[in-house]
Motif scaffolding. Structure first.
Motif, short mmCIF file in Angstrom:
data_model
loop_
_atom_site.label_atom_id
_atom_site.label_comp_id
_atom_site.label_asym_id
_atom_site.label_seq_id
_atom_site.Cartn_x
_atom_site.Cartn_y
_atom_site.Cartn_z
N GLN A 70 0.89 4.36 -4.64
CA GLN A 70 1.24 5.19 -3.16
C GLN A 70 1.45 3.82 -2.36
OE1 GLN A 70 1.69 7.90 -2.72
NE2 GLN A 70 3.21 7.44 -0.46
N THR A 71 0.51 2.48 -2.66
CA THR A 71 1.35 1.55 -1.29
C THR A 71 2.53 1.19 -1.92
OG1 THR A 71 -1.00 1.03 -0.83
CG2 THR A 71 0.28 -0.25 -0.41
N LEU A 72 2.45 0.42 -3.52
CA LEU A 72 4.25 0.36 -3.63
C LEU A 72 4.46 1.61 -3.42
CD1 LEU A 72 2.61 -1.40 -7.54
CD2 LEU A 72 3.51 -2.16 -5.26
N GLY A 76 8.25 0.81 -0.68
CA GLY A 76 10.02 0.76 -1.73
C GLY A 76 9.97 0.38 -3.64
N GLU A 77 8.94 0.15 -3.90
CA GLU A 77 9.56 -0.05 -5.31
C GLU A 77 9.68 1.24 -5.67
OE1 GLU A 77 8.90 -1.68 -8.60
OE2 GLU A 77 8.17 -2.98 -6.55
N ALA A 86 0.16 -0.31 -11.26
CA ALA A 86 -0.67 0.43 -9.98
C ALA A 86 -1.60 0.71 -10.34
CB ALA A 86 0.57 -0.36 -9.04
N TYR A 87 -0.97 1.94 -11.14
CA TYR A 87 -1.65 3.51 -11.38
C TYR A 87 -3.12 3.42 -12.15
CZ TYR A 87 -2.90 8.27 -11.79
OH TYR A 87 -3.53 9.82 -11.31
N LEU A 88 -2.90 2.72 -13.07
CA LEU A 88 -3.95 2.70 -13.51
C LEU A 88 -4.11 0.97 -13.63
CD1 LEU A 88 -1.79 2.57 -17.38
CD2 LEU A 88 -3.76 4.84 -15.95
#
Length: 113
Positions: A70-72, A76-77, A86-88
């Motif tokens: 969510q931060t990424l 704007g990613e 990032a999720y994993l």
């Protein structure tokens, strides 16, 4: 004979995954932890404890890390591979990727390896 071998090989992958998932879950349900305080021994201060947890990845969520994705996304990613990585980025998937690479953690028998 070759089809039998391939069938066994393909079944080994989900079996190993679920065995590792079960052992990971049971180890997290057991009381105590690797850096618990013992009243009979020398105590570790909070900064050192936080540094050890960050070094070994124990400060990350156990199974998935939606906050990092969510931060990424908010920054704007939009690359799905970066968002998925990032999720994993969690304790379990870092354990699985390390085991697949042959990295099973620090050795207690041979220090520094």
């Amino acid at each position: 004979m070759l089809s039998f071998f391939l069938r066994r090989l393909f079944w080994a992958i989900p079996v190993l995954f679920f065995v590792s998932l079960t052992s990971f879950f049971l180890m997290h349900q057991a009381p105590g932890g690797p850096f618990d305080k013992d009243n009979n021994k020398k105590q570790v201060d909070g900064a050192t404890l936080n540094a050890l947890k960050a070094h070994f990845g124990l400060d990350k969520p156990q199974y998935v890390n939606p906050a990092a994705a969510q931060t990424l996304w908010s920054s704007g990613e939009r690359n799905p591979l970066t968002l998925g990585r990032a999720y994993l980025d969690s304790q379990f998937f870092n354990y699985i990727s390390g085991a697949a690479k042959g990295d099973l953690g620090p050795s207690y028998r041979q220090r520094g390896k």
